[in-house]
Design a protein around this motif. Structure first.
Motif: not given
Lengths: 114, 191
Positions: B21-22, B24-26, B28
């Motif tokens: 999940h980290v 994925d955020e990075l 983006d």
């Protein structure tokens, strides 16, 4: 700019809270808000914004939610009530601190010591 | 911009060290950064290189996440408080004349071995600097320690002929540690 980024370290979290005051933003938008809001002086490495956002979220000062944009997962953050209270408190402290430093840095005679 | 091999390689380095999940955020954020460079008219290779440079090194970003990982923090807190809790139990067991309890030697030795193993697991989590996966041992170690605390409390209730006064400190310490272990269980981010 790098030296300013270093000096910014201790104030990063309150600046992130301030960047979220006007509404939810995702990590890159927060970085842009910091850069644009500072007239380009605070242009932090984008990647360093994310660990700080996670710290704030873990502290309950902001909260994030996932959405999908252009096929990518995006996490958008907004201030919690606790985060807003912290922002107001930190802003008030900063005004007092900045006023004191400004008063000392002004060119004027210093009080005589006895 | 769907993808670029430099961006993909950078994200792969992060994915090897950080939770999905980290990453994925990075991803983006990195793709947004790259798109900004493309919008400024840079060719794809230069845009990807500039975006990565603007983002910061994978080592630095992963290191920051590892440093603040909940499992690492849990392990550090338990290791910092462990000697005090251990001392409370040591004094309690001596005061309660533990050698008179009907506990087989093998059980006592097994308990000691388990405790040392848990300490080793917590040390591994607490000292992790580059591996997020290793910090997760902190949660496992906390739960194992809670089981050991619960075992000790059960032994006191079932085997101790009388309650020794130092247990007034040791029992709440163990109960607190059990509560902390439950509280430290990771929250799954689904929303």
């Amino acid at each position: 700019m790098k030296a300013e980024a270093q000096a910014l370290k201790g104030h990063l979290e309150v600046l992130l809270l301030a960047a979220l005051e006007d509404g939810p933003r995702h990590g890159y938008a927060v970085k842009e808000a910091l850069r644009d809001g500072s007239g380009g002086r605070f242009d932090l490495p984008t990647g360093t914004i994310y660990p700080a956002l996670h710290r704030l979220e873990e502290a309950g000062l902001i909260t994030g939610s996932w959405s999908t944009v252009d096929g990518r997962r995006r996490r958008t953050y907004h201030l919690t009530a606790q985060g807003l209270r912290r922002l107001h408190a930190d802003r008030s402290n900063w005004h007092g601190f900045a006023a004191a430093v400004t008063a000392l840095l002004e060119r004027k005679p210093w009080p005589a010591t006895t | 911009m769907a993808s670029h091999h430099l961006i993909d390689a950078y994200l792969a380095r992060l994915a090897a060290r950080l939770p999905a999940h980290v990453v994925d955020e990075l991803a983006d954020g990195l793709i947004e950064t790259c798109q900004r460079q493309l919008a400024h008219g840079l060719p794809p290779d230069t845009a990807a290189r500039t975006a990565i440079a603007e983002f910061g090194t994978a080592d630095r970003i992963a290191g920051e996440f590892v440093a603040q990982a909940p499992g690492r923090r849990t392990a550090r807190l338990l290791l910092a408080t462990g000697p005090a809790v251990g001392a409370c139990w040591g004094i309690s067991l001596i005061a309660a004349k533990v050698w008179t309890w009907s506990v087989p030697v093998t059980v006592g030795v097994g308990y000691a071995v388990a405790l040392l193993s848990v300490i080793a697991v917590l040390l591994a989590a607490a000292t992790s600097r580059h591996s997020y996966r290793r910090t997760r041992l902190g949660t496992a170690g906390a739960l194992a320690l809670a089981v050991l605390d619960a075992s000790m409390l059960a032994a006191v209730v079932l085997l101790a002929p009388a309650v020794a006064w130092p247990m007034a400190a040791a029992i709440p310490a163990s109960l607190g540690r059990i509560g902390y272990a439950i509280h430290s269980l990771p929250h799954v981010r689904t929303s």
